[in-house]
Motif scaffolding. Sequence first.
Motif, PDB file in Angstrom:
ATOM      1  N   LEU A   1       5.786 -10.023  -5.850  1.00  0.00           N
ATOM      2  CA  LEU A   1       6.677 -10.980  -7.108  1.00  0.00           C
ATOM      3  C   LEU A   1       6.139 -12.547  -7.010  1.00  0.00           C
ATOM      4  CD1 LEU A   1       9.581 -11.637  -8.073  1.00  0.00           C
ATOM      5  CD2 LEU A   1      10.243 -12.289  -5.922  1.00  0.00           C
ATOM      6  N   HIS A   2       5.415 -12.750  -5.998  1.00  0.00           N
ATOM      7  CA  HIS A   2       5.061 -14.006  -5.948  1.00  0.00           C
ATOM      8  C   HIS A   2       3.835 -14.348  -7.058  1.00  0.00           C
ATOM      9  CE1 HIS A   2       2.320 -11.657  -3.682  1.00  0.00           C
ATOM     10  NE2 HIS A   2       1.544 -12.902  -3.026  1.00  0.00           N
ATOM     11  N   THR A   3       3.355 -13.267  -7.728  1.00  0.00           N
ATOM     12  CA  THR A   3       2.221 -13.263  -8.538  1.00  0.00           C
ATOM     13  C   THR A   3       2.557 -13.857  -9.773  1.00  0.00           C
ATOM     14  OG1 THR A   3       2.419 -11.016  -9.326  1.00  0.00           O
ATOM     15  CG2 THR A   3       0.861 -11.349  -7.449  1.00  0.00           C
ATOM     16  N   TRP A   4       3.817 -14.084 -10.154  1.00  0.00           N
ATOM     17  CA  TRP A   4       4.272 -14.714 -11.394  1.00  0.00           C
ATOM     18  C   TRP A   4       3.841 -16.175 -11.429  1.00  0.00           C
ATOM     19  CZ3 TRP A   4       6.834 -19.418 -11.685  1.00  0.00           C
ATOM     20  CH2 TRP A   4       7.502 -19.682 -10.535  1.00  0.00           C
ATOM     21  N   SER A   5       3.615 -17.029 -10.656  1.00  0.00           N
ATOM     22  CA  SER A   5       3.106 -18.264 -10.407  1.00  0.00           C
ATOM     23  C   SER A   5       1.600 -18.149 -10.857  1.00  0.00           C
ATOM     24  CB  SER A   5       3.520 -18.940  -9.279  1.00  0.00           C
ATOM     25  OG  SER A   5       2.663 -18.668  -8.164  1.00  0.00           O
TER      26      SER A   5
END
Length: 623
Positions: A120-124
Amino acid sequence: MAVLSVMFRHFGWPFFGGGFVGVDVFFVISGFLIAGGIYRETERGAFSLLSFYERRIRRILPAFAVVTLAVLVLSLRLLWPFQLLRTAEAAISAATFSANIWFYRTTDYFLAASGMTPLLHTWSLSIEEQFYLVFPLLLMGLEKLKIRRVGAVLAGLLVLSLVGSEVTRRLDVAAAFYLTPFRAFELLIGAVLARCRFSAERRGVFPGFPAAAGLALIVFSVVFFGRGTPFPGLPALVPCLGAALVIAAGELGDSAVLRVFSNRGFLFVGRISYSLYLVHWPVFVFAGTMGEIDPLVLMLGGPLVSVALAAILHAVVEQPPRYNRRLFSRPVLFASAFVCVGAVLGLAQAVIDAGGYPRRLPPQVRRILEVQFKPEYFRHFQWGSCFFTMEDDPSTYDAERCFPRGRKTVFLWGDSTIAHYYEGLVPLFKTRGYSVGLAGMGSCPPLPGLAQNVSSRCARLSDRVLSLALERKPELVILGALWRNTAGEDKPFLEVLRRLRQNGSAVIVLGNPRYLKAFAPHILAERMENDSAYPEDIDLVDEIPRFDAIDAQLWNEIALYFPKDPKVLFLPLTSVIYTRDLKLSAGDDIYFIDDIHFTEAGSRHFGRILFDAILRIWTPEPP
């Protein structure tokens, strides 16, 4: 501090409810450092687009590829097929630096698993890389056009992005959160700051004040922001300006505040910050697959494990490609990048083609998990006619079918957590001579005054439904939603109740539903594979004190503003549905699709319980 605030929030540390602003702080720092490097090279006439992208590959790709491949391999062992599929899809989007777009399109109430995908954190990261794909080209274009006032152009784009973020947040909060045009202002704050000249005369002039002020803004955001904070838009300026002030203070000179961040501990975390950001979220997600973990153990052990893994990743994977140019020459680097991305895409696609590899599980477990893959399990929501997702066009709401005319009507209005009762309530109310209507949209509370803050589609549906309710005057309106926050919402909430009552309808407000501690099919599957997993005597409902506080506030507001009105009622679901003896299944019938939504069998089971509870507090009008 940026990565620590994000990590501590995820691992449940107190006073870090707004830790998500660490991403915004990081964007400002990134914009300052990367843009500053481009400016300096351009002034020397040494800037090369190829060299710039080469440095980005050296900086980002090796650690990213290793972590993503490791996540996919571990997911094959630790995640159930539905979760594994979502993780593989996220891996493909992350490897093509479009994760933010993928999460924007798929983060929905039916895809709650996306919130727990270990990527999920790869969006940034995707936002950052999309920005730097365009930013140097923009500067080159301005130079070619001989536009000298680059800072003014960037400032104009900053304001445009900020205004767009604030406006879009009111229309589509997910778009404002995930999409690059509405986050670009944060990177541009750093880029504009990097164009400022901090002359020798200004150095040493009160650097402590901007440092202290900036740190105060960041700390304020981390401590006082939370789920109820409208974000991003204008509120994001608080941590972003805080970061800009701290950076400016560092350029002006030394200070006691800045020396705090110069100790070995902070410097070490700063060096491994990228690796730490990459590994901490998978650690958190995979920890959740190991059964119940004491919150204190997770709070303390999670960061320690993350730091240890990040230190190894930094030393072994992240550093060599950046500094060993002999071993990792440009041709070798580009070839390695091609192979790494290809490996991620290949493995992820294999997982998708195999449907999450359900054949690795026993047949009886596969049968339980099938509820998450079959579209027919959502048909009892009346999807497409009476109920919609955020991406649907609510103008197709079928009022004649979904909102029966006549006084003897019970009307359900809210989000998905009331729509899933519809199938079970229809035949029960029919035995009492009532028709049942429904109107709803995922994540859209029945509050027309606030629906605009969720999305324009939510607002259009809410306005139309309220008009229909006032026109058709149903005997009973039941309002239900995941009431996420009531701060500042009391006026719209009470206004809806007041208008419905003045119109002659009785109103029942359902309290907050509750999440289970895991997806129900996963709990049942784990029980089947492991006798000690989720024993029958434990409480399966996740404790969320915030929901209890919101329920209490709703109840108090109804009691305060409608003290003698027996037709305005509050029904707490914790005393009716979400009790300690909550059933997940009976025989071959599974009652939950995920951790909050009912199957059709669940709608019948819990609909009967809710129906009986309604009749205990509500007196129908005489014939």
